[in-house]
Design a protein around this motif. Structure first.
Motif: not given
Length: 454
Positions: A148-165
């Motif tokens: 589900e994509y309530p606030g973005m599109n499937p091909m949009d990039r988005h920041v991970w924040m701390s899951p990057g760890k």
């Protein structure tokens, strides 16, 4: 106060959410007056191009703490961070492996949890205006079962924040498996620049589990103190000048000045700190003799049949901010989680996480240190059950081996190898009431059990 605005830390509210402080007697009230700092737009505004004037205003207002407030401009930053910070790329395998869809229509209504507003279904939660969820994706046995994509599109990039760890924990685990790192040795054996400081005597394994015994924890007290070491570290990361010298500090030199916590030895208490993660990024670069983006491509992303490059956003000196500033699509976020599961071959061209490496990542923590840490009670509440420990940069590991990592503004990855399940989500969820509570962790763990027939 202006310098603090430039410097305040990325990810502190992932450790604890200072909602009351922001809402009432507020030393940061000045920051909330900046246009774009508060929430007026629904998250679905990010599904369309932002108006030109809005984009210009967001760019001109960009700084770390403005971003962390999770207001309107955060929608822009989460989607477009490569416009604002230097960015390196890890390329995927040239042969794309599309993921099969087998959508389970029962998940949205059957999976229920209880946030502050009362018990609700997942379908209700993801569109609730208080939680500002932008995208949720779940993968079971190698197939996408919920999307589900309530606030973005499937091909949009988005920041991970701390899951990057989790990317750093994975690489460190790989190096340990290969014998390139001995986790019983000291941090200074791999980052000699810290020798002769209070980092002397800290084993790599304790640092990997964020139990250094040093005063580096991201607490509210430290974050609102512009002279604290954690604020100085984040200032250096983002190129903000030291108000005393007028120059940008060297982030590693700042960490070299960390004080010991009186009466506490390494390994005794889990104290969440993004600063420790960056020490491991530097150690890995030294060991593999290449930049983080290159080594991550060689070790991980270059083996994954992802659709897009993996973006690593950088400090002024070129160090990857892998403790939080990573950007991908939601599906590619899920692909990262898949490499830990039995269905890794549905997304990768070769195995990345061996059985022994997975076991290392699941079992390297310390139960007593975890329970002594500030995050323990909050994690119990977030899941409605008690995790066993933290381990190798993951916030929590359950007795059944499931791994969890949360990020600021509402990002998360839940990896459940035993159930062959991965759940990921992105949000732009601020920390001013009625926003701030993120209960997606509980929904994801319940979803894993639901699709497994439990």
């Amino acid at each position: 106060m202006k310098k603090l605005l430039q410097a305040t830390a990325l990810g502190f509210v992932a450790t604890f959410a200072p909602v009351a402080v922001l809402a009432q007697d507020n030393p940061l009230a000045e920051f909330l007056k900046v246009p774009g700092a508060t929430t007026t737009l629904p998250v679905d505004a990010a599904k369309k191009p932002f108006p030109f004037d809005f984009a210009k205003a967001a760019r001109s207002s960009f700084n770390n703490f403005h971003y962390q407030l999770g207001g309107d401009h955060a929608l822009y930053y989460n989607k477009n961070l490569s416009e604002l910070l230097p960015t390196a790329y890890s390329a995927p395998h040239p042969d794309f492996l599309p993921l099969e869809r087998a959508i389970d229509a029962s998940i949205g209504d059957a999976v229920r949890f209880t946030p502050a507003e009362g018990e609700m279904s997942l379908s209700e939660y993801i569109v609730h205006p208080n939680h500002r969820v932008q995208g949720v994706l779940m993968i079971h046995e190698g197939k996408v079962v919920y999307e589900e994509y309530p606030g973005m599109n499937p091909m949009d990039r988005h920041v991970w924040m701390s899951p990057g760890k989790a990317t750093v924990g994975l690489v460190m685990g790989m190096m340990a498996e290969e014998g390139k790192i001995d986790l019983s040795k000291q941090v200074i054996d791999y980052v000699p620049e810290l020798a002769g400081t209070n980092w002397d005597g800290i084993p790599m394994i304790d640092a990997a589990n964020m139990a250094t015994g040093l005063a580096l924890e991201e607490t509210l007290e430290s974050i609102i103190d512009p002279t604290s070491i954690i604020v100085r570290f984040f200032s250096a990361e983002f190129g903000a000048e030291n108000p005393d010298t007028g120059e940008v500090d060297n982030w590693l030199e700042v960490l070299g000045g960390a004080e010991k916590i009186e009466g506490e030895e390494p390994g005794e208490v889990f104290r969440y700190s993004s600063a420790v993660t960056e020490v491991f990024v530097l150690a890995a670069e030294k060991i593999d003799n290449m930049t983080w983006s290159e080594l991550f491509q060689q070790r991980v992303w270059g083996k994954v049949g992802a659709r897009q490059d993996f973006q690593h956003h950088l400090m002024p000196d070129g160090t990857a901010v892998s403790h939080g500033l990573i950007s991908t699509t939601l599906e590619d976020f899920g692909r990262f989680g898949m490499v830990f599961t039995p269905s890794w071959d549905k997304t990768a061209h070769e195995e990345i996480v061996s059985a022994s490496l997975l076991e290392r990542l699941q079992t390297s923590g310390n139960v007593e240190a975890f329970q002594a840490g500030a995050k323990f009670e909050g994690l119990k509440e977030d899941f409605g059950e008690t995790p066993l420990m933290n381990s190798m940069q993951f916030d929590a590991v359950f007795e059944d081996g499931a791994l969890w990592k949360h990020g600021n503004l509402g990002q998360g990855i839940y990896i459940d190898p035993a159930r062959d399940f991965v759940g990921v989500y992105f949000s732009s969820n601020g920390y001013i009431p009625p926003y701030g509570e993120d209960k997606m962790p509980g929904f994801l763990r319940r979803a894993a059990k639901h699709v497994a027939g439990e």
